[in-house]
Write an enzyme that holds these catalytic residues in place. Structure first.
Site, PDB file in Angstrom:
ATOM      1  N   ASN A   6      13.382  12.109   1.518  1.00 59.88           N
ATOM      2  CA  ASN A   6      13.885  11.740   2.511  1.00 59.88           C
ATOM      3  C   ASN A   6      14.193  12.396   3.921  1.00 59.88           C
ATOM      4  OD1 ASN A   6      15.677  10.080   3.874  1.00 59.88           O
ATOM      5  ND2 ASN A   6      17.538  10.289   2.457  1.00 59.88           N
ATOM      6  N   LYS A   8      15.425  11.983   6.468  1.00 59.06           N
ATOM      7  CA  LYS A   8      16.815  11.445   7.283  1.00 59.06           C
ATOM      8  C   LYS A   8      16.515  11.858   8.536  1.00 59.06           C
ATOM      9  CE  LYS A   8      19.534  13.482   3.478  1.00 59.06           C
ATOM     10  NZ  LYS A   8      20.603  14.141   2.952  1.00 59.06           N
ATOM     11  N   HIS A  85      22.355   4.500  -0.130  1.00 59.40           N
ATOM     12  CA  HIS A  85      22.376   6.429  -0.347  1.00 59.40           C
ATOM     13  C   HIS A  85      23.648   6.816   0.268  1.00 59.40           C
ATOM     14  CE1 HIS A  85      21.548  10.026   0.735  1.00 59.40           C
ATOM     15  NE2 HIS A  85      20.823  10.516   1.031  1.00 59.40           N
ATOM     16  N   GLU A  87      24.586   8.798   2.064  1.00 58.55           N
ATOM     17  CA  GLU A  87      25.273   8.762   3.227  1.00 58.55           C
ATOM     18  C   GLU A  87      25.556   7.557   4.336  1.00 58.55           C
ATOM     19  OE1 GLU A  87      22.085  11.412   4.413  1.00 58.55           O
ATOM     20  OE2 GLU A  87      23.045  12.776   2.937  1.00 58.55           O
ATOM     21  N   GLU A 157      21.554  11.061  -7.498  1.00 57.67           N
ATOM     22  CA  GLU A 157      22.376  11.905  -6.806  1.00 57.67           C
ATOM     23  C   GLU A 157      23.973  12.736  -6.625  1.00 57.67           C
ATOM     24  OE1 GLU A 157      19.444  12.738  -2.985  1.00 57.67           O
ATOM     25  OE2 GLU A 157      20.265  10.669  -2.496  1.00 57.67           O
ATOM     26  N   GLY A 163      22.518  18.992   0.054  1.00 60.20           N
ATOM     27  CA  GLY A 163      22.424  19.370   1.161  1.00 60.20           C
ATOM     28  C   GLY A 163      23.924  20.680   0.889  1.00 60.20           C
ATOM     29  N   SER A 199      20.319  18.926  -3.268  1.00 61.64           N
ATOM     30  CA  SER A 199      19.531  20.686  -3.225  1.00 61.64           C
ATOM     31  C   SER A 199      18.238  20.600  -4.285  1.00 61.64           C
ATOM     32  CB  SER A 199      21.017  21.205  -3.508  1.00 61.64           C
ATOM     33  OG  SER A 199      21.442  21.120  -3.096  1.00 61.64           O
TER      34      SER A 199
END
Ligand code: 13P
Length: 237
Positions: A6, A8, A85, A87, A157, A163, A199
């Site tokens: 991904n 992003k 996701h 985010e 996730e 991250g 990560s």
């Protein structure tokens, strides 16, 4: 194993071209790259990667300025799309209703949804990981037929792992992924693929590869670094 990158909005066009060139030697048959929409054609035309999108419109073609529809993605040869996701759940306030609509649009266009689920750190700390992800799954799957569910890939996730360089222990991942698989097996009599994301890196891939229950990885930051991405793929060949 299915490896999904991904990317992003990390890369500009020259960086995408550089990434494609530097990873051109890789066997791309089980590697999906999800670039920004604007680079989908570039990946399709100049690389051998399977290509996915990072998001899709809830609606079909029509008067939806700024959106990208599932039918448009299909017409570019897109095979997968991330949905839900964290985010987007957190920043765009997406809820299960939006995610359900997107999954239906994707399946209507023969695109496999990569359905992201995961818990925040406070939820993990309070011991409610299974409640949170169970709810995320059931709110969507209870509205789908089994022949639709079969075509969905789940990506677990943990949000606190994205991250941050932090990951759950292998035992924690096994327990959660087993829970996801059992829940779907018991309720819908379907076996589904479950990826781990958060990560994933050169440093922890050997340890993560010891977990046999996971069916692949959803990789963010490490999917834009050619050497690291190639290394992670090579450990799964
Ligand atoms: P990182 O691999 O950078 O933690 O991102 C994971 C992710 O969000 C993939 O969708």
């Amino acid at each position: 194993m299915l490896i999904v990158g991904n990317q992003k909005t990390y890369l500009n066009k020259e960086e995408v071209l550089d990434f494609i060139e530097k990873t051109s030697s890789v066997d791309c048959s089980k590697v999906v790259i999800c670039p920004s929409y604007i680079y989908i054609d570039l990946y399709k035309e100049t690389s051998r990667y399977i290509v996915g999108a990072q998001n899709v419109s809830e609606k079909g073609n029509g008067a939806t300025t700024g959106e990208i529809s599932a039918s448009q993605l299909a017409s570019l040869g897109v095979d997968y799309s991330i949905v839900g996701h964290s985010e987007r759940r957190d920043e765009q306030k997406e809820i299960s209703e939006n995610i359900y609509n997107k999954i239906v649009r994707l399946l209507e266009n023969d695109i496999k949804p990569l359905f992201c689920i995961g818990e925040h750190l406070e939820e993990k700390k309070s011991g409610s990981t299974k409640d949170v992800i169970g709810k995320q799954i059931l709110e969507v799957f209870d509205r789908l037929d089994s022949n639709m569910i079969t075509n969905i890939v789940i990506a677990y996730e943990p949000i606190w792992a994205i991250g941050t360089g932090l990951t759950p222990t292998n035992d924690e991942i096994i327990e959660t992924v087993q829970y996801i698989k059992d829940l779907i097996k018991d309720k819908y009599e379907i076996e589904i693929m479950v990826l781990y994301g958060g990560s994933v890196s050169r440093k922890n891939i050997d340890l993560l590869n010891e977990i046999s229950i996971i069916d692949g990885y959803l990789i963010g930051g490490a999917s834009i670094k050619p050497d690291e991405f190639l290394y992670i793929i090579s450990t799964n060949e």
